[in-house]
Scaffold this active site. Structure first.
Site, PDB file in Angstrom:
ATOM      1  N   LYS A  80      19.142   3.692   8.054  1.00 46.13           N
ATOM      2  CA  LYS A  80      19.797   2.385   8.171  1.00 46.13           C
ATOM      3  C   LYS A  80      19.981   1.907   9.616  1.00 46.13           C
ATOM      4  O   LYS A  80      19.925   0.720   9.888  1.00 46.13           O
ATOM      5  CB  LYS A  80      21.174   2.408   7.481  1.00 46.13           C
ATOM      6  CG  LYS A  80      21.136   2.538   5.970  1.00 46.13           C
ATOM      7  CD  LYS A  80      20.769   1.246   5.292  1.00 46.13           C
ATOM      8  CE  LYS A  80      20.954   1.179   3.786  1.00 46.13           C
ATOM      9  NZ  LYS A  80      20.900   2.369   2.991  1.00 46.13           N
TER      10      LYS A  80
ATOM     11  N   GLU B 207      27.407  -6.338   4.660  1.00 48.06           N
ATOM     12  CA  GLU B 207      27.821  -5.905   3.324  1.00 48.06           C
ATOM     13  C   GLU B 207      27.510  -4.419   3.230  1.00 48.06           C
ATOM     14  O   GLU B 207      26.622  -3.933   3.922  1.00 48.06           O
ATOM     15  CB  GLU B 207      27.046  -6.675   2.255  1.00 48.06           C
ATOM     16  CG  GLU B 207      25.647  -6.111   1.903  1.00 48.06           C
ATOM     17  CD  GLU B 207      24.634  -6.205   3.041  1.00 48.06           C
ATOM     18  OE1 GLU B 207      24.812  -7.048   3.939  1.00 48.06           O
ATOM     19  OE2 GLU B 207      23.664  -5.423   3.046  1.00 48.06           O
TER      20      GLU B 207
ATOM     21  N   SER C  25      15.031   9.683   3.080  1.00 43.22           N
ATOM     22  CA  SER C  25      15.706   8.540   3.710  1.00 43.22           C
ATOM     23  C   SER C  25      17.076   8.861   4.291  1.00 43.22           C
ATOM     24  O   SER C  25      17.541   8.164   5.189  1.00 43.22           O
ATOM     25  CB  SER C  25      15.815   7.385   2.704  1.00 43.22           C
ATOM     26  OG  SER C  25      16.478   7.800   1.525  1.00 43.22           O
TER      27      SER C  25
HETATM   28  C1  LIG Z   1      20.765   2.563   1.643  1.00 46.26           C
HETATM   29  C2  LIG Z   1      19.959   3.745   1.337  1.00 46.26           C
HETATM   30  C3  LIG Z   1      18.831   3.685   0.505  1.00 46.26           C
HETATM   31  C4  LIG Z   1      18.430   2.445  -0.235  1.00 46.26           C
HETATM   32  O1  LIG Z   1      18.121   1.343   0.552  1.00 46.26           O
HETATM   33  P1  LIG Z   1      16.644   0.879   0.822  1.00 46.26           P
HETATM   34  O2  LIG Z   1      16.807  -0.444   1.462  1.00 46.26           O
HETATM   35  O3  LIG Z   1      15.945   0.802  -0.503  1.00 46.26           O
HETATM   36  O4  LIG Z   1      16.013   1.864   1.712  1.00 46.26           O
HETATM   37  C5  LIG Z   1      18.076   4.828   0.325  1.00 46.26           C
HETATM   38  N1  LIG Z   1      18.420   5.982   0.924  1.00 46.26           N
HETATM   39  C6  LIG Z   1      19.497   6.094   1.712  1.00 46.26           C
HETATM   40  C7  LIG Z   1      19.822   7.403   2.315  1.00 46.26           C
HETATM   41  C8  LIG Z   1      20.309   4.982   1.950  1.00 46.26           C
HETATM   42  O5  LIG Z   1      21.377   5.086   2.737  1.00 46.26           O
END
Ligand SMILES: *Cc1c(COP(=O)(O)O)cnc(C)c1O
Length: 393
Positions: free
Chosen positions: A91, A113, A379
C-alpha cells in the site's frame, strides 16, 4: 499475444471513466494534469525513487519458496515479498506517490478511506513523513475488527473518523471520503487506496504500483533465467495485482487474479466482483460490481478485510473482457489453509488477502506439476490477522 489497446483517456475499453458530480470535475482535471506532468519530471521521480529505496525498503526480494513449492505439486514458486515493504504491504508504494503529488500541488491536508486499515496506515505514514495533517474515514465495524491498525494510525498522528452509515465498512468509508473531498478539494488531496474510482485514479495507482512488476520481471529473469509460466495475485480493488501484471502485459504468459469467494460463491456471502458480479457504476467508475436484481450494491463478505469490497478496478474488468487476464475465486477456508501452509513451510505469516493468491498457486501448481514455475505476489504480512477478535463478516 496481440493486445487490444484502450485508446480513450480514462477508459479501459468500455470500463473506467468519470461518473462524478460536476463539482469534482475541476479537482480531477487538476490531478490528471499534475500527475502527467510530475510523472515525467526528473526531480519528482528522483525524490520518489530515493524514498522507495531508503524509506520503503525497495526493491523487495523475489524469494524462491522451495518448501512451500512442495505443497504446490512440486512446481517452483517464487514470492514477490511486498510483505517486507515498510508498513507491511504494497500500500505504501501508492500512498507515498500520491502524498508527494499532493505536496507538489500545494495541498495541505490528506484524507483517505480504509477497510482493513492497511491503506489508512500507509497514508498516515506518508503524511507523517511529509508533515501533512491526515484524516482517515473508517467504518465502525472495521474499527472494531482491525483495532491494531486503528492504534497504529493514531500513533502516526492521523485522526480516524468513524463512519456509521450502511454496513459501516469500506464501501461506506469510501462514500464518506468522496463527500468530504467534494467540499474540500481546494486544499485537500484524497488518497484513494486502490486502482478504483474516477479517472485518473485507476491509471495513477497502477503507475505507482507498477514498481512491483518492474522489479519482479527483472528479478525473475536474473534468478530464473526466463519468465515464469504464470503470475498470481489477489484482487480486492486490484492494485497489487495490476502493479504486478502491468509490466508483463506484452509477455505471452497467463496472469490470474484471485478474488474472495468467502463462504462460497453459491452462498451469496463473498466479494468476487469479477467472477460473480455484473457491470455497473460504483464510486465514480464503470466496472464490475456485486449488485442485487434491482442494481443495489450487494453486501459482501470475506475473511480478509482488504478484499471485502463490492467493486473492482476498471482495468481488471477490461483484462477479463479481453481475456488477457483470468479471474478465479478462493474460499475463506482455502485461504486459511494456505495461510497456515506458508507459515509452517517457510516461516512467513502472510496476510489473509495474499493467502488467496497462495491458495490458487497450490492448485495451479498441482496442475502444472514439477516443471511449472509460478510467480505469486505476497501482497502483505499477516501480523494484523493473528488476533481476529470480531469477524462478523
Ligand atoms: C489492501 C490489501 C489488498 C487488497 O487491495 P488491492 O488493491 O486489491 O491490492 C491485498 N493485500 C493486502 C496485504 C492489502 O493490504
Amino acid at each position: 499475444m496481440m493486445m487490444k489497446t484502450a485508446t480513450t483517456p480514462g477508459r479501459f475499453g468500455e470500463f473506467g471513466g468519470r461518473y462524478v458530480p460536476e463539482t469534482l470535475v475541476p479537482a480531477l482535471d487538476e490531478l490528471e494534469a499534475a500527475f502527467d506532468r510530475l510523472w515525467n519530471d526528473d526531480d519528482f521521480r528522483a525524490e520518489l525513487d530515493m524514498l522507495l529505496l531508503d524509506y520503503v525498503g525497495r526493491p523487495t526480494p523475489l524469494y524462491h519458496a522451495s518448501r512451500f513449492s512442495e505443497r504446490c505439486g512440486g512446481a517452483t514458486v517464487y514470492l514477490k515479498r511486498e510483505d517486507l515493504a515498510h508498513t507491511g504491504s504494497h500500500k505504501l508504494n501508492n500512498a507515498l506517490g500520491q502524498a508527494l503529488l499532493a505536496r507538489a500541488l500545494g495541498k495541505t491536508r490528506l484524507i483517505a478511506e480504509t477497510g482493513a486499515g492497511q491503506h489508512g496506515v500507509a497514508t498516515a505514514t506518508a503524511a507523517a513523513l511529509l508533515g501533512l495533517p491526515c484524516q482517515v474515514y473508517m467504518g465502525r465495524t472495521d474499527m472494531k475488527r482491525q483495532r491494531l491498525n486503528l492504534i497504529r494510525m493514531e500513533l502516526l498522528g492521523a485522526e480516524v473518523i468513524p463512519v456509521d452509515s450502511g454496513a459501516k465498512t469500506l464501501k461506506d468509508a469510501t462514500s464518506q471520503a468522496i463527500r468530504d473531498w467534494m467540499g474540500s478539494y481546494r486544499d485537500t488531496h484524497y488518497v484513494i487506496g486502490s486502482c478504483v474510482g474516477p479517472h485518473p485514479y485507476p491509471l495513477m495507482v497502477r503507475t505507482f504500483q507498477s514498481v512491483i512488476g518492474v522489479e519482479a520481471r527483472r528479478q525473475i529473469l536474473e534468478q530464473h533465467g526466463e519468465l515464469p509460466d504464470g503470475l498470481v495475485a489477489c484482487v480486492g480493488g486490484g492494485s497489487n495485482a495490476i502493479g504486478l501484471f502491468h509490466p508483463f502485459i506484452d509477455d505471452d504468459i497467463p496472469m490470474v487474479g484471485v478474488e474472495a469467494a468467502g463462504a462460497g460463491l453459491a452462498s451469496g456471502r463473498h466479494s468476487a466482483s469479477l467472477v460473480g458480479g455484473r457491470a455497473g457504476v460504483l464510486h465514480g467508475s464503470y466496472s464490475f460490481l456485486l449488485q442485487d436484481d434491482d442494481g443495489q450494491v450487494a453486501p459482501t463478505h470475506s475473511i480478509a478485510a482488504g478484499l471485502d469490497y463490492p467493486g473492482v478496478g476498471p482495468e481488471h474488468a477490461w483484462l477479463q473482457a479481453t481475456g488477457r487476464a483470468r479471474y478465479v475465486s478462493v474460499t475463506d477456508d482455502e485461504a486459511s489453509a494456505a495461510y497456515s501452509a506458508l507459515a509452517k513451510t517457510e516461516g512467513i505469516i502472510p496476510a489473509l488477502e495474499s493467502s488467496h493468491a497462495l491458495a490458487y498457486a497450490m492448485s495451479w501448481g498441482r496442475e502444472l506439476g514439477p516443471d511449472g514455475v509460478l510467480l505469486v505476489n505476497l501482497s502483505g504480512r499477516g501480523d494484523k490477522d493473528v488476533v481476529r477478535d470480531d469477524d462478523d463478516g
